[in-house]
Design a protein around this motif. Structure first.
Motif, PDB file in Angstrom:
ATOM      1  N   TRP A 113       7.140  -1.462   9.908  1.00 58.52           N
ATOM      2  CA  TRP A 113       8.445  -1.455   9.241  1.00 58.52           C
ATOM      3  C   TRP A 113       9.459  -0.679  10.072  1.00 58.52           C
ATOM      4  O   TRP A 113       9.097   0.146  10.921  1.00 58.52           O
ATOM      5  CB  TRP A 113       8.339  -0.797   7.864  1.00 58.52           C
ATOM      6  N   ASP A 114      10.748  -0.886   9.756  1.00 59.62           N
ATOM      7  CA  ASP A 114      11.771  -0.064  10.392  1.00 59.62           C
ATOM      8  C   ASP A 114      11.768   1.330   9.775  1.00 59.62           C
ATOM      9  O   ASP A 114      11.248   1.549   8.669  1.00 59.62           O
ATOM     10  CB  ASP A 114      13.153  -0.721  10.283  1.00 59.62           C
ATOM     11  N   GLY A 115      12.346   2.294  10.508  1.00 60.55           N
ATOM     12  CA  GLY A 115      12.256   3.697  10.124  1.00 60.55           C
ATOM     13  C   GLY A 115      12.892   4.026   8.792  1.00 60.55           C
ATOM     14  O   GLY A 115      12.338   4.810   8.007  1.00 60.55           O
ATOM     15  N   GLU A 116      14.040   3.451   8.505  1.00 59.22           N
ATOM     16  CA  GLU A 116      14.712   3.749   7.236  1.00 59.22           C
ATOM     17  C   GLU A 116      13.861   3.305   6.060  1.00 59.22           C
ATOM     18  O   GLU A 116      13.745   4.009   5.050  1.00 59.22           O
ATOM     19  CB  GLU A 116      16.077   3.065   7.201  1.00 59.22           C
ATOM     20  N   ARG A 117      13.236   2.148   6.199  1.00 58.69           N
ATOM     21  CA  ARG A 117      12.380   1.656   5.125  1.00 58.69           C
ATOM     22  C   ARG A 117      11.188   2.582   4.912  1.00 58.69           C
ATOM     23  O   ARG A 117      10.800   2.864   3.775  1.00 58.69           O
ATOM     24  CB  ARG A 117      11.896   0.241   5.451  1.00 58.69           C
ATOM     25  N   ILE A 118      10.599   3.068   6.006  1.00 58.90           N
ATOM     26  CA  ILE A 118       9.444   3.957   5.881  1.00 58.90           C
ATOM     27  C   ILE A 118       9.828   5.270   5.216  1.00 58.90           C
ATOM     28  O   ILE A 118       9.111   5.770   4.332  1.00 58.90           O
ATOM     29  CB  ILE A 118       8.806   4.209   7.265  1.00 58.90           C
ATOM     30  N   VAL A 119      10.969   5.855   5.608  1.00 60.62           N
ATOM     31  CA  VAL A 119      11.400   7.121   5.000  1.00 60.62           C
ATOM     32  C   VAL A 119      11.664   6.929   3.508  1.00 60.62           C
ATOM     33  O   VAL A 119      11.262   7.765   2.682  1.00 60.62           O
ATOM     34  CB  VAL A 119      12.635   7.674   5.724  1.00 60.62           C
ATOM     35  N   ASN A 120      12.314   5.833   3.124  1.00 61.95           N
ATOM     36  CA  ASN A 120      12.543   5.566   1.701  1.00 61.95           C
ATOM     37  C   ASN A 120      11.228   5.378   0.952  1.00 61.95           C
ATOM     38  O   ASN A 120      11.079   5.806  -0.201  1.00 61.95           O
ATOM     39  CB  ASN A 120      13.423   4.332   1.523  1.00 61.95           C
ATOM     40  N   PHE A 121      10.265   4.736   1.609  1.00 59.01           N
ATOM     41  CA  PHE A 121       8.947   4.523   1.008  1.00 59.01           C
ATOM     42  C   PHE A 121       8.263   5.871   0.757  1.00 59.01           C
ATOM     43  O   PHE A 121       7.706   6.108  -0.329  1.00 59.01           O
ATOM     44  CB  PHE A 121       8.113   3.672   1.970  1.00 59.01           C
ATOM     45  N   ILE A 122       8.329   6.770   1.735  1.00 67.97           N
ATOM     46  CA  ILE A 122       7.729   8.100   1.580  1.00 67.97           C
ATOM     47  C   ILE A 122       8.420   8.870   0.468  1.00 67.97           C
ATOM     48  O   ILE A 122       7.761   9.478  -0.397  1.00 67.97           O
ATOM     49  CB  ILE A 122       7.784   8.868   2.915  1.00 67.97           C
ATOM     50  N   ARG A 123       9.767   8.870   0.466  1.00 63.86           N
ATOM     51  CA  ARG A 123      10.527   9.561  -0.584  1.00 63.86           C
ATOM     52  C   ARG A 123      10.204   8.998  -1.962  1.00 63.86           C
ATOM     53  O   ARG A 123      10.091   9.738  -2.941  1.00 63.86           O
ATOM     54  CB  ARG A 123      12.031   9.412  -0.333  1.00 63.86           C
ATOM     55  N   GLY A 124      10.065   7.681  -2.029  1.00 66.67           N
ATOM     56  CA  GLY A 124       9.844   7.017  -3.311  1.00 66.67           C
ATOM     57  C   GLY A 124       8.455   7.217  -3.887  1.00 66.67           C
ATOM     58  O   GLY A 124       8.198   6.820  -5.027  1.00 66.67           O
ATOM     59  N   LEU A 125       7.569   7.833  -3.107  1.00 69.48           N
ATOM     60  CA  LEU A 125       6.210   8.093  -3.578  1.00 69.48           C
ATOM     61  C   LEU A 125       5.848   9.577  -3.535  1.00 69.48           C
ATOM     62  O   LEU A 125       4.695   9.946  -3.765  1.00 69.48           O
ATOM     63  CB  LEU A 125       5.207   7.300  -2.734  1.00 69.48           C
ATOM     64  N   SER A 126       6.832  10.418  -3.224  1.00 72.40           N
ATOM     65  CA  SER A 126       6.579  11.866  -3.085  1.00 72.40           C
ATOM     66  C   SER A 126       7.133  12.637  -4.279  1.00 72.40           C
ATOM     67  O   SER A 126       8.276  12.412  -4.685  1.00 72.40           O
ATOM     68  CB  SER A 126       7.246  12.372  -1.800  1.00 72.40           C
ATOM     69  N   PRO A 127       6.353  13.527  -4.877  1.00 76.80           N
ATOM     70  CA  PRO A 127       5.028  13.995  -4.451  1.00 76.80           C
ATOM     71  C   PRO A 127       3.867  13.179  -5.000  1.00 76.80           C
ATOM     72  O   PRO A 127       2.713  13.435  -4.624  1.00 76.80           O
ATOM     73  CB  PRO A 127       4.988  15.416  -5.012  1.00 76.80           C
ATOM     74  N   TYR A 128       4.136  12.240  -5.890  1.00 75.77           N
ATOM     75  CA  TYR A 128       3.035  11.483  -6.485  1.00 75.77           C
ATOM     76  C   TYR A 128       3.481  10.034  -6.682  1.00 75.77           C
ATOM     77  O   TYR A 128       4.619   9.793  -7.079  1.00 75.77           O
ATOM     78  CB  TYR A 128       2.625  12.107  -7.836  1.00 75.77           C
ATOM     79  N   PRO A 129       2.628   9.077  -6.372  1.00 75.73           N
ATOM     80  CA  PRO A 129       1.217   9.169  -5.943  1.00 75.73           C
ATOM     81  C   PRO A 129       1.032   9.455  -4.452  1.00 75.73           C
ATOM     82  O   PRO A 129      -0.078   9.684  -4.012  1.00 75.73           O
ATOM     83  CB  PRO A 129       0.662   7.788  -6.295  1.00 75.73           C
ATOM     84  N   ALA A 130       2.103   9.418  -3.672  1.00 74.06           N
ATOM     85  CA  ALA A 130       2.146   9.786  -2.241  1.00 74.06           C
ATOM     86  C   ALA A 130       1.808   8.612  -1.324  1.00 74.06           C
ATOM     87  O   ALA A 130       0.784   7.931  -1.489  1.00 74.06           O
ATOM     88  CB  ALA A 130       1.250  10.977  -1.920  1.00 74.06           C
ATOM     89  N   ALA A 131       2.705   8.412  -0.346  1.00 71.69           N
ATOM     90  CA  ALA A 131       2.453   7.439   0.718  1.00 71.69           C
ATOM     91  C   ALA A 131       1.348   7.981   1.625  1.00 71.69           C
ATOM     92  O   ALA A 131       1.224   9.193   1.812  1.00 71.69           O
ATOM     93  CB  ALA A 131       3.729   7.209   1.516  1.00 71.69           C
ATOM     94  N   TRP A 132       0.549   7.077   2.203  1.00 71.42           N
ATOM     95  CA  TRP A 132      -0.573   7.562   3.009  1.00 71.42           C
ATOM     96  C   TRP A 132      -0.804   6.659   4.214  1.00 71.42           C
ATOM     97  O   TRP A 132      -0.308   5.535   4.295  1.00 71.42           O
ATOM     98  CB  TRP A 132      -1.850   7.685   2.168  1.00 71.42           C
ATOM     99  N   THR A 133      -1.563   7.202   5.152  1.00 69.54           N
ATOM    100  CA  THR A 133      -1.917   6.464   6.356  1.00 69.54           C
ATOM    101  C   THR A 133      -3.302   6.886   6.809  1.00 69.54           C
ATOM    102  O   THR A 133      -3.835   7.913   6.352  1.00 69.54           O
ATOM    103  CB  THR A 133      -0.878   6.716   7.473  1.00 69.54           C
TER     104      THR A 133
END
Length: 319
Positions: free
Chosen positions: A220-240
């Motif tokens: 994914w592009d960077g903006e999408r990834i940052v929004n994805f992380i924000r949208g799942l933090s602190p729960y349930p949390a984005a992971w890799t």
């Protein structure tokens, strides 16, 4: 009529519902019963866990009902004995018509989005994941369709660049309690007229989020990834997954990250770190600069704390 004479049955489960319940009681409204989920075993010791709403209701000295099934004849009879004028639902189960239609003024729900957008179980998460600049809370009357009843009230708020689910959840939880009280007053005064929701099908949904939905795609592009992380933090949390030589060596939840724009890249998932102050992961159009994360079996850490004991990061990739 005087809103404080309305016989209110309040239905909810999680923390999000608690400020609204407290606001009603503390401002003198007549909550004749609280309906919440049954106690369930939780944690390693499997001790019985009470819902946040039940804990608050006990503190406030309110009668509590915890039906296993909402169509149970005993529960229906108990509701009828309460002679409710108004039902209020916040983050609870889907109600059968025999319950939501029982109060003479109906039953309304508080939803954490600007309906008709983001109907579903996870509206706060999806608004941030999708990069929205605004959201809000809505009260609406329950009917036969999920989240599609007539709108009674709405309050809009901006989504700030630094917001994640935790911060936005707290803001909407507080805002929602005020809207609940305002809606009760307007119903009692006869001023409120429900606004039917548009029936088009192009609205953005907010379905329940499962663990497999939280994995980061480094293509994914960077903006999408940052929004994805924000949208799942602190729960349930984005992971890799951290990979070495094609083998997974660990997984990590990522809670905070920023985007450093660069040229379009092909080797997405490659890690770059100085092993002291930064750890960056390549994405489609630059780098994701990770600020805090949690390795499997470990506590959450800032990136510098992690790197104290994390060596050879440049030999890893993320998947």
């Amino acid at each position: 009529m005087d809103a404080r004479k309305l016989r209110i049955v309040f239905m909810g489960t999680p923390e999000f519902a608690v400020p609204s319940l407290r606001a009603l009681v503390e401002q003198g409204y007549q909550v004749v019963a609280v309906v919440t989920t049954p106690d369930k075993p939780a944690g390693r010791g499997q001790k019985m866990h009470e819902s946040d709403v039940k804990v608050a209701a006990k503190e406030l000295g309110l009668p509590i009902l915890q039906p296993e099934k909402l169509r149970d004849p005993e529960f229906v009879a108990a509701m009828q004995e309460l002679r409710p004028d108004l039902g209020i639902v916040i983050a609870f189960r889907m109600l059968p018509e025999i319950i939501w239609d029982m109060p003479r003024f109906g039953t309304f729900n508080l939803h954490a989005s600007l309906l008709p957008q983001y109907r579903g179980a996870a509206p706060i998460n999806w608004a941030i994941i999708n990069g929205e600049s605004r959201t809000g809370v809505t009260t609406f009357l329950l009917n036969h369709e999920i989240d599609k009843g007539a709108i009674l009230g709405q309050i809009e708020v901006p989504i700030l660049p630094e917001d994640n689910v935790g911060t936005l959840y707290d803001r909407l939880m507080t805002l929602g309690s005020g809207l609940v009280v305002e809606t009760v007053e307007r119903i009692a005064s006869g001023e409120v007229v429900g606004l039917p929701q548009p029936q088009e099908e192009n609205f953005k949904p907010a379905p329940k989020i499962f663990k497999q939905d939280c994995r980061i795609d480094w293509q994914w592009d960077g903006e999408r990834i940052v929004n994805f992380i924000r949208g799942l933090s602190p729960y349930p949390a984005a992971w890799t997954s951290f990979m070495r030589g094609g083998q997974e060596i660990n997984t990590a939840k990522i809670f905070e990250a920023t985007f450093i724009k660069g040229a379009n890249e092909e080797n997405c998932g490659v890690i770059n770190t100085d092993n002291r102050k930064y750890l960056r992961i390549r994405c489609a159009d630059g780098w994701i600069d990770v600020r805090s994360l949690q390795l499997s079996g470990k506590k959450r850490m800032g990136i510098q704390e992690l790197l104290l004991g994390f060596r050879d990061g440049n030999s890893l990739t993320c998947l």
